[in-house]
Scaffold this active site. Sequence first.
Site, PDB file in Angstrom:
ATOM      1  N   SER A  71      -8.465  33.581  73.418  1.00 42.91           N
ATOM      2  CA  SER A  71      -8.195  32.252  74.040  1.00 42.91           C
ATOM      3  C   SER A  71      -9.728  31.703  74.788  1.00 42.91           C
ATOM      4  O   SER A  71     -10.516  32.592  75.136  1.00 42.91           O
ATOM      5  CB  SER A  71      -7.070  32.273  75.294  1.00 42.91           C
ATOM      6  OG  SER A  71      -5.899  32.623  74.408  1.00 42.91           O
ATOM      7  N   GLN A  72      -9.559  30.324  74.780  1.00 39.63           N
ATOM      8  CA  GLN A  72     -10.712  29.645  75.576  1.00 39.63           C
ATOM      9  C   GLN A  72     -10.850  30.207  77.098  1.00 39.63           C
ATOM     10  O   GLN A  72      -9.687  30.338  77.679  1.00 39.63           O
ATOM     11  CB  GLN A  72     -10.237  28.048  75.545  1.00 39.63           C
ATOM     12  CG  GLN A  72     -10.974  27.238  76.125  1.00 39.63           C
ATOM     13  CD  GLN A  72     -10.415  26.016  76.200  1.00 39.63           C
ATOM     14  OE1 GLN A  72      -9.290  25.702  75.731  1.00 39.63           O
ATOM     15  NE2 GLN A  72     -11.101  24.933  76.974  1.00 39.63           N
TER      16      GLN A  72
END
Length: 224
Positions: A71-72
């Site tokens: 994920s970011q």
Amino acid sequence: MNKSTPEIERMVRDIEYQIPLASGVLGRDTLDRRVLAAMRKVPRHEFVPADEVPYAYDDGPLPIGCGQTVSQPFIVALMTDLLRTRPDHVVLEVGTGSGYQSAVLSQLVKQVYSTEIHCELADKARERLSRLAYRNVEIRCGDGYFGWREFAPFDGIIVTAAAPHVPPPLVEQLKPGGRLLIPLGWPHLPQELLLLEKGVDGQVTSRDVLSVAFVPLTGEHPAV
Ligand code: SAM
């Protein structure tokens, strides 16, 4: 391979820049300093394939194999903050992926249990976390929809794949006073990150945090 502080500081600045997007739910304009310290400490470049290393500190998701992503960083930091962890907490993650989110959580809590439906990813993450000496993370291959009953109840639960509904077994396995974060929605459609809280009386309340885009929670589940 060591990464330079400027790259990590750039990542932290990118995270801080976006906090106003969630300041309503956070109730403040900054992240918990302990969360930012954990983000600074975990070497994200160790969690991505070699050809993605140049982008490891950019604020975006990256491919990690099996059609999945890490994920970011902003979302990792925000979800970690919203869990409101304490050093004596035991938390469950659903969706180990690369092991990065587990490594960040491991800096903040006593024990992390993490489940991953792709055994290949679970094995790689276990090996990586062991090599990097994260000792308080246990990973198993399996469907996290059903939680991890053996180690329940949990002080916090973080689901890093989008589901059409909140899995009832996860709500059951959350301690009174605990928090659960889950992206709700279908793939390729707008999803909302949901913060669910179980009161000390067992009552459950929830609110939307912000729009997100996660890979789907897969597996065979009952429709609720
Ligand atoms: N937290 C991860 C990290 O730090 O790299 C990124 C997670 S990625 C966005 C979502 C992960 O959830 C994928 O690795 C996917 O295989 C996993 N997943 C999807 N459905 C699952 C399920 N039912 N149980 C456990 N893991 C699942």
